[in-house]
Design a protein around this motif. Sequence first.
Motif, short mmCIF file in Angstrom:
data_model
loop_
_atom_site.label_atom_id
_atom_site.label_comp_id
_atom_site.label_asym_id
_atom_site.label_seq_id
_atom_site.Cartn_x
_atom_site.Cartn_y
_atom_site.Cartn_z
N VAL A 192 0.81 -1.14 0.02
CA VAL A 192 -0.03 0.11 0.07
C VAL A 192 1.01 1.17 0.06
O VAL A 192 1.77 1.41 0.90
N ASP A 208 -9.02 1.40 -0.27
CA ASP A 208 -9.76 2.33 -1.22
C ASP A 208 -9.33 2.09 -2.68
O ASP A 208 -8.48 1.10 -3.07
N SER A 209 -9.86 2.70 -3.82
CA SER A 209 -9.50 2.53 -4.96
C SER A 209 -8.31 2.89 -5.68
O SER A 209 -7.91 2.19 -6.64
N ASP A 210 -7.27 3.25 -4.77
CA ASP A 210 -5.90 3.34 -4.90
C ASP A 210 -5.11 2.39 -4.36
O ASP A 210 -3.87 2.44 -4.12
N THR A 211 -5.54 1.22 -3.53
CA THR A 211 -4.87 0.32 -2.83
C THR A 211 -4.88 -0.81 -3.78
O THR A 211 -5.68 -1.46 -4.20
N GLU A 212 -3.62 -1.37 -3.42
CA GLU A 212 -3.30 -2.56 -4.13
C GLU A 212 -3.67 -3.85 -3.14
O GLU A 212 -3.46 -3.74 -2.03
N ILE A 215 -12.24 7.10 -3.17
CA ILE A 215 -11.45 8.33 -2.54
C ILE A 215 -12.09 9.55 -2.59
O ILE A 215 -12.56 9.89 -3.63
N LYS A 223 -11.83 13.38 -2.45
CA LYS A 223 -10.65 14.56 -2.66
C LYS A 223 -11.26 15.81 -2.23
O LYS A 223 -12.20 16.02 -2.18
N ARG A 255 -5.87 -3.55 -7.92
CA ARG A 255 -6.52 -2.43 -7.49
C ARG A 255 -7.93 -2.80 -8.11
O ARG A 255 -8.21 -3.21 -9.31
N SER A 278 -12.25 -1.02 -8.15
CA SER A 278 -13.13 0.09 -8.07
C SER A 278 -13.82 0.09 -6.75
O SER A 278 -13.94 -1.15 -6.02
#
Length: 314
Positions: free
Chosen positions: A12, A229-233, A312, A314, A277, A279
């Motif tokens: 991560v 989250d959607s930016d996590t491997e 995520i 923003k 990753r 969605s």
Amino acid sequence: MSGFPVGLVAKVVVPVVLFACGGVAFAASARTSKPAGEVRAWIDNPLDGATVRVEPLDVVAHASGPSDVAHIELVVDDVVVGDFGPLSQTDRLATGSNRWAATAGTHTLLARARVGSAIVDSAVIAIVVTDDTSLLAAPERGPKPTAPATTVTPVATTDAVSTTTTEVTTTTTSIATATTTTTTAPTEQSTTVPSTTSTTIRPTTTTSTIAPGEPPGLAGVGHAPNSIDSDTEVTVLARALNPSGRPITITISIKGPTGDWTTVKTCAASPCVHTARFSAGDWQYRATVVDDLGRSATSADTAQTRFTVDPIIK
């Protein structure tokens, strides 16, 4: 979700985090999971995917860079648990160890090194810590085959007794005054004992069939990390049991918000690992193992085989 019976791999990358351990603070604004210039870090022991006992584990790590390595931390399940120290440095290559009190379950490990102003994370490894002897000593191969069929060749044996002729001597003694006369008369005794013995061993044939052994099974499946989250491997891992040693195939399938199952990874050996990753939304996964005889096992649908990906903000 908490620890699982199998090893998981996860990496991560979070843009801004502050880590402190033993009075040393790392500003994560410069941290990266990739080498920064010539800076590198890696874990040598244990190996990725290893299964180890529930006991203190010596974790060994290295780091290198254009200047001396200032500090290396051990991160377990996204939490700093200690330092690799004191460091041994040779030509700007640092080596350190940490005796980690390994607890039962699935864990992810990484080494975090500071070289100058750069902070670098090693690749993430996943291990399984267990006191289950069936997992620690799972057979890699099946039983040895039995001896091949054996045929005994017939053998004929003939024994002959030779003919023997024995000469017997009879002695007659006559006594007269000062005179002794001895007459010997030969008597012939002839004995002939012919004998023939014939023995035949009938051929026998033994045929052995090797049993197929026990069918394959699943030691367990799981994923890491827990907060996603959607930016996590996210890494999904499936570990199979193969007591017969026959060829096996492991597949990992995932179902997303659309409700359709998709096979995302196929492996010919255990463990089978898939990292990707996802969605935002609810996800579910399962693993199936099948051998060359068509015998199979599929993981159950439990809370541990589901995860939610947060959007995520923003």
